[in-house]
Scaffold this active site. Structure first.
Site, PDB file in Angstrom:
ATOM      1  N   SER A   1       0.815  -1.212   0.000  1.00  0.00           N
ATOM      2  CA  SER A   1       0.000   0.000   0.000  1.00  0.00           C
ATOM      3  C   SER A   1       0.851   1.265   0.000  1.00  0.00           C
ATOM      4  O   SER A   1       1.927   1.313   0.612  1.00  0.00           O
ATOM      5  CB  SER A   1      -0.907   0.004   1.239  1.00  0.00           C
TER       6      SER A   1
ATOM      7  N   TYR B   1      -2.041   5.557  -4.486  1.00  0.00           N
ATOM      8  CA  TYR B   1      -2.988   6.658  -4.375  1.00  0.00           C
ATOM      9  C   TYR B   1      -2.351   7.851  -5.074  1.00  0.00           C
ATOM     10  O   TYR B   1      -1.213   8.233  -4.763  1.00  0.00           O
ATOM     11  CB  TYR B   1      -3.264   7.026  -2.918  1.00  0.00           C
TER      12      TYR B   1
ATOM     13  N   THR C   1      -5.865   2.752  -6.971  1.00  0.00           N
ATOM     14  CA  THR C   1      -7.139   2.734  -6.248  1.00  0.00           C
ATOM     15  C   THR C   1      -7.906   4.007  -6.556  1.00  0.00           C
ATOM     16  O   THR C   1      -7.398   5.112  -6.360  1.00  0.00           O
ATOM     17  CB  THR C   1      -6.904   2.607  -4.734  1.00  0.00           C
TER      18      THR C   1
ATOM     19  N   LYS D   1      -8.296  -0.557  -9.204  1.00  0.00           N
ATOM     20  CA  LYS D   1      -9.024  -1.183  -8.095  1.00  0.00           C
ATOM     21  C   LYS D   1     -10.195  -0.296  -7.687  1.00  0.00           C
ATOM     22  O   LYS D   1     -10.051   0.927  -7.567  1.00  0.00           O
ATOM     23  CB  LYS D   1      -8.079  -1.404  -6.913  1.00  0.00           C
TER      24      LYS D   1
ATOM     25  N   HIS E   1     -13.704  -1.533  -1.700  1.00  0.00           N
ATOM     26  CA  HIS E   1     -12.753  -1.085  -0.693  1.00  0.00           C
ATOM     27  C   HIS E   1     -13.035  -1.729   0.665  1.00  0.00           C
ATOM     28  O   HIS E   1     -12.862  -1.108   1.713  1.00  0.00           O
ATOM     29  CB  HIS E   1     -12.755   0.444  -0.569  1.00  0.00           C
TER      30      HIS E   1
END
Length: 375
Positions: free
Chosen positions: A114, A138, A164, A238, A262
């Site tokens: 992440s 992100y 994402t 995603k 999510h």
């Protein structure tokens, strides 16, 4: 938090780590990890969706050459389980993503690190060793910071980017609020430490805290079109639930899609990811790589997702539960159990390989509560 250096007793199936985690996590952290947002309706829907399907056993099928191998975008994987990108893993264990990465290497599992990981992506890559690894991105308010993250991921041996798009707003879970959860000071984003945060622009009179505030830097199509040529790595998206979005993303040239809500942390009341999976698969056709994220707790869950159109599945909360209970050993053991549970389900359903798992392997199931899902 003390975690044992051995597999804890009483673990018979992968889902048992969910029960055991309560013994190793403070109540507020457990509420945050287990919860989603709002009333946790979508968290519950993700799990309940698997109960709508039964696996149909088959007889006299020769599965002695059976395997769980998958090829995905030219990458050969020994099994269809991924470790989902989960932020702030130090909430579960002091070794955080480094322990998860060691488990990934031990089980040859693709790890998706992440942007908001506790450890920097370079340290995670080193701990993962030979395990395949992707980087979840992100988009940052400053494009220069996004470009730097992309360059760092490629230099560290990550082989794909997972963008994402469904988490611009994450409302708090009422259960986590009631438990008094607040992110502890030691849980910082290791990847973002070198980037000076942008000062939020003040809102004008009459502006909305949501539209002109929280959504100011939310991704739009222009951002995706800018990103795709900015990296040589394949870009997955995603957060896909709507078939029209899936078709548009496919046309834009993304490498693959991840059907996900999510984990129920984005919009409470959104449909279960598994429920939307067949519609997304129908929209993009048989050849588009497609993963499912949301609610996986067993090998049979994975079987159902593969039957309904997924090429592989991501494991999120179960990863955190195993990490909290037994560190790297727990995550590796949990993954081993998932793989064996999938193999047992495949064998009894007469499927010698993931390619044999089709919608015909499932039947609609009538749950005990007919009001929940009418038969």
């Amino acid at each position: 938090m003390n975690t044992p250096a051995r597999i804890p007793p009483g673990i018979y199936n992968a889902i048992d780590y969910e029960r055991l985690a309560a013994q190793h996590l403070p109540a507020d952290r457990l509420a945050y990890i287990a919860g989603g947002c709002g009333w946790d309706q979508t968290v519950a829907a993700n799990r309940a969706a698997f109960g709508q399907w039964a696996v149909l056993p088959r007889l006299l099928r020769d599965v002695r050459a059976g395997h769980t191998r998958r090829a995905l975008n030219g990458q050969d994987l020994p099994h269809p389980f991924f470790l989902a990108p989960v932020a702030h893993q130090r909430l579960a264990h002091p070794d955080a993503e480094l322990a998860t990465a060691r488990a990934a290497e031990a089980t040859a599992t693709c790890l998706v690190a992440s942007t908001l990981s506790s450890a920097p992506l370079e340290a995670i890559a080193q701990a993962a060793g030979s395990a395949p690894r992707w980087f979840q991105l992100y988009l940052q308010p400053e494009r220069a910071h996004t470009l730097d993250l992309l360059a760092r991921a490629q230099a560290a041996g990550y082989t794909a980017i997972v963008l994402t798009l469904d988490a611009s707003i994450q409302l708090a879970s009422r259960s986590a609020l009631a438990a008094g959860f607040a992110l502890p000071p030691e849980c910082t984003a290791g990847n973002l430490a070198a980037y000076a945060p942008s000062a939020p622009a003040p809102l004008a009179e009459g502006d909305s805290r949501i539209f002109q505030g929280a959504m100011r830097h939310a991704p739009i199509w222009d951002d995706l079109h800018w990103l795709l040529p900015a990296t040589r790595l394949p870009v997955w998206v995603k957060g896909v639930l709507h078939p029209d979005d899936a078709r548009a993303l496919q046309a834009a040239g993304v490498a693959g899609l991840i059907v996900s809500n999510h984990g129920g942390r984005s919009l409470d009341g959104a449909p279960a990811a598994l429920r939307q999976l067949p519609a997304v698969r129908a929209a993009v056709g048989a050849d588009c790589p497609l993963l499912l994220d949301g609610g996986i707790r067993s090998g049979q869950d994975a079987f159902k997702a593969l039957a309904l159109g997924a090429d592989a599945v991501l494991v999120g909360r179960l990863q955190m539960y195993a990490l909290a209970a037994a560190g790297a050993l727990g995550v590796a053991h949990m993954l081993t159990l998932l793989i064996e549970e999938l193999q047992a389900c495949m064998a009894q359903a007469g499927c010698a390989s993931p390619a044999d798992i089709t919608p015909e392997a499932l039947l609609p199931s009538c749950p005990t509560d007919p009001q929940a899902f009418p038969c």
